[in-house]
Each structure stands twice: as C-alpha cells, then as structure tokens.
Write an enzyme that holds these catalytic residues in place. Structure first.
Site, PDB file in Angstrom:
ATOM      1  N   ASP A  99       0.827  -1.204   0.000  1.00 57.19           N
ATOM      2  CA  ASP A  99       0.000   0.000   0.000  1.00 57.19           C
ATOM      3  C   ASP A  99       0.864   1.258   0.000  1.00 57.19           C
ATOM      4  O   ASP A  99       1.808   1.370   0.779  1.00 57.19           O
ATOM      5  CB  ASP A  99      -0.897  -0.017   1.248  1.00 57.19           C
ATOM      6  CG  ASP A  99      -2.012   1.004   1.210  1.00 57.19           C
ATOM      7  OD1 ASP A  99      -2.421   1.403   0.106  1.00 57.19           O
ATOM      8  OD2 ASP A  99      -2.492   1.395   2.292  1.00 57.19           O
ATOM      9  N   HIS A 100       0.555   2.191  -0.877  1.00 59.68           N
ATOM     10  CA  HIS A 100       1.227   3.498  -0.928  1.00 59.68           C
ATOM     11  C   HIS A 100       2.752   3.382  -0.973  1.00 59.68           C
ATOM     12  O   HIS A 100       3.457   4.056  -0.225  1.00 59.68           O
ATOM     13  CB  HIS A 100       0.798   4.369   0.252  1.00 59.68           C
ATOM     14  CG  HIS A 100      -0.581   4.921   0.098  1.00 59.68           C
ATOM     15  ND1 HIS A 100      -0.873   5.975  -0.740  1.00 59.68           N
ATOM     16  CD2 HIS A 100      -1.758   4.553   0.645  1.00 59.68           C
ATOM     17  CE1 HIS A 100      -2.171   6.241  -0.685  1.00 59.68           C
ATOM     18  NE2 HIS A 100      -2.732   5.377   0.139  1.00 59.68           N
ATOM     19  N   HIS A 128      -7.578  10.301   4.086  1.00 57.71           N
ATOM     20  CA  HIS A 128      -7.002   9.350   5.033  1.00 57.71           C
ATOM     21  C   HIS A 128      -7.212   9.861   6.457  1.00 57.71           C
ATOM     22  O   HIS A 128      -7.050  11.043   6.733  1.00 57.71           O
ATOM     23  CB  HIS A 128      -5.508   9.169   4.764  1.00 57.71           C
ATOM     24  CG  HIS A 128      -5.218   8.504   3.461  1.00 57.71           C
ATOM     25  ND1 HIS A 128      -4.470   9.101   2.464  1.00 57.71           N
ATOM     26  CD2 HIS A 128      -5.586   7.296   2.963  1.00 57.71           C
ATOM     27  CE1 HIS A 128      -4.384   8.276   1.424  1.00 57.71           C
ATOM     28  NE2 HIS A 128      -5.046   7.181   1.709  1.00 57.71           N
ATOM     29  N   VAL A 139      -9.531   0.287   4.371  1.00 57.88           N
ATOM     30  CA  VAL A 139      -9.851   0.663   5.750  1.00 57.88           C
ATOM     31  C   VAL A 139      -8.591   0.524   6.601  1.00 57.88           C
ATOM     32  O   VAL A 139      -7.970  -0.539   6.614  1.00 57.88           O
ATOM     33  CB  VAL A 139     -10.970  -0.219   6.337  1.00 57.88           C
ATOM     34  CG1 VAL A 139     -11.286   0.206   7.770  1.00 57.88           C
ATOM     35  CG2 VAL A 139     -12.223  -0.161   5.472  1.00 57.88           C
ATOM     36  N   ALA A 140      -8.237   1.587   7.313  1.00 57.47           N
ATOM     37  CA  ALA A 140      -7.052   1.540   8.171  1.00 57.47           C
ATOM     38  C   ALA A 140      -7.318   2.157   9.535  1.00 57.47           C
ATOM     39  O   ALA A 140      -7.264   1.486  10.561  1.00 57.47           O
ATOM     40  CB  ALA A 140      -5.876   2.239   7.484  1.00 57.47           C
TER      41      ALA A 140
END
EC number: 4.1.2.40
Length: 286
Positions: A82-83, A180, A231-232
């Site tokens: 991710d990212h 975010h 979802v984080a």
C-alpha cells in the site's frame, strides 16, 4: 492455498457487484484478527501493508505469516503493498513473493505519474503482480506522509481514462472526496464524479480513506463501480481504544495474551461491519 494477485479477487467483485475489503495490517495480532473474521464470513480479503509496516515487521516475516494463515483458514489471500513510492522497493518485495502493489505517484504531475506507474506495470506484469495507482490526491495522513487540504485534488474523469490507457494499470484509486484518517464532519463524496469515471474507465476502482465514511455512502460508491475499499484508521482506533480501556480496569495487568485479545476482538467488530458493507461475505467457497 497461497498468496495471490488482487486482480483475481477484483475481477470477481467487479463482475458480481460487490467490493473486496482491504484492511491495513500492522503486526501478527492485526493479521490474525482480520483473518478470523474473514474465515468465519468466507469473505475475500486484501491485507495491505504500508512501507512503515514493513519497517516494523520485515516483509519476509509477514509473508510467512500470511502463507501459514492461508493454509490454516483454507482461503486465498492477497498481500498488498500500500502506498509504495519507488520501483526498486516494489521490485524487491515482488521478488520476495508479493503479487499486488500500489505505486503512488499522485504527488507528481500527470506525465511523471504516468512514467513512474508505467515502469512499475511493465515489471509487475512480468511477475503476475497486479498494480494499483492513484490519480487525484487524497488529503489526510498515511504513515509519515501528510497531505493538507490545499494539496489535495479530485480525479478528473477524462484524465483517468488517459491514465489507464497510457499505463495499463490494473486498478485505479480515485479521489472523490474521501481522506485518510478520521473526519471532523461528514465528508462530501462526489458521486457524480465517480459515475463519470466509471463510464470511461474499465478497470476496477478503489476507494481510499473509507474509515469513518457513513456506511450508506460506501455502499453507494460500490453501486457506482468501486470494487476495493481501503480501511485503516478505524481498525487502529478500535484496537487501541479497547486496550486502553482494559488497562484502565486492570492497572496491574501485564499479560499480552489478555490485553491483545481484547484489542483484537474490538478490531474484529470493525472488520465484520466492513465486510457487510462491502457485500463480500460468502464469496469464497468453504
């Protein structure tokens, strides 16, 4: 069972009108909590790790954990980068077994973003690794990266069409009003913009910043073509809040097996809700 490319999960979601939840992981307990629920509900899942996560626990160790759990729970897993921001970092992790990567060049001008993403796509596709990229830019905080409101901008539908054509990317993260982190007020989601993007872009669309977004808003984005929901923050808040509450009630407590399980159970309730919102339950065979 094995670690697989997200493209196989997202293709099914796109064909059948649901979304695959992508939950950010941080340690063994968060991986276990997520998979306990996904196994019970027979939901496909993407386990997403940022560069910060792989600094906390080495990729090889996370990969071994995920492989073991894939066998234990008899379900395929997608382990997702991710990212990530560089081809070299992605190349190393793909060679270690990962089959899903997000290259984030959203901070670059369009042409530079295209160039970076295309280089990652060319490499990853030779390794059966799917690639996600972002066009437009979400505000908020992810790992050590902070994007203020002035630097955030929404995805242009026609640019999205060109971007996908020029890069060959497998999925596209779009900026439609989410951010975010948590929100100080209800986010304004540009559903019309999402519908216009869906009309001209064929690849699966990704919703970042889904924590704290009303469930009905997320469901609407899925109806309009989103097939991966990230979802984080909600997971971390649930986990940390439960552990803090446990220590408030048990100030002399010191057994990680007790307080970590409390955190995991709180996190599992968030996972369960997101699976229901995504409509992903019972999408994999028992």
């Amino acid at each position: 069972m094995s670690i697989i490319s997200t493209k196989y999960l997202l293709q099914d979601a796109q064909a059948n009108g649901y979304a695959v939840p992508a939950f950010n992981i941080h340690n063994a307990e968060t991986i276990q909590a997520i998979l306990e629920v996904c196994s019970e509900m027979r939901s496909p899942v993407i386990l997403a790790g940022t560069p910060g996560t792989f600094k906390h626990i080495a990729l090889e160790e996370i990969y071994a954990l995920c492989s073991a759990y894939s066998t234990t729970y008899n379900m395929p897993l997608a382990l997702h980068l991710d990212h990530h921001e560089s081809l070299d970092d992605i190349r190393r992790k793909v060679h270690a077994g990962v089959r899903s990567a997000m290259i984030d060049g959203s901070h670059f001008p369009f042409a530079e973003n295209v160039k970076l993403v295309k280089s990652v796509v060319d490499f990853c596709h030779s390794q059966d690794c799917s690639v996600e990229a972002e066009l437009g830019r979400l505000g908020g905080v992810e790992d050590d990266m902070s994007v203020d409101a002035e630097s955030a901008f929404l995805t242009d539908p026609q640019e999205a069409k060109r971007f996908v054509e020029l890069t060959g990317v497998d999925s596209l993260a779009v900026a439609i009003g989410t951010a975010h982190g948590l929100y100080s007020k209800t986010p304004k989601i540009d559903f019309q913009r999402l519908a216009e993007i869906r009309e001209v872009v064929d690849v699966p669309l990704v919703l970042h910043g889904a924590s704290d977004v009303p469930d009905e808003f997320v469901r609407r984005t899925i109806e309009l073509g989103v097939t991966k929901v990230n979802v984080a923050t909600e997971l971390k808040i649930a986990f940390a809040g439960a552990v803090k509450a446990w220590f408030a009630e048990n100030p002399q407590g010191n057994d990680p097996r007790n307080y970590m399980r409390v955190g995991m159970d709180a996190m599992k309730e968030v996972v369960r809700n997101k699976i229901n919102v995504c409509g992903s339950a019972n999408r994999i065979s028992a």
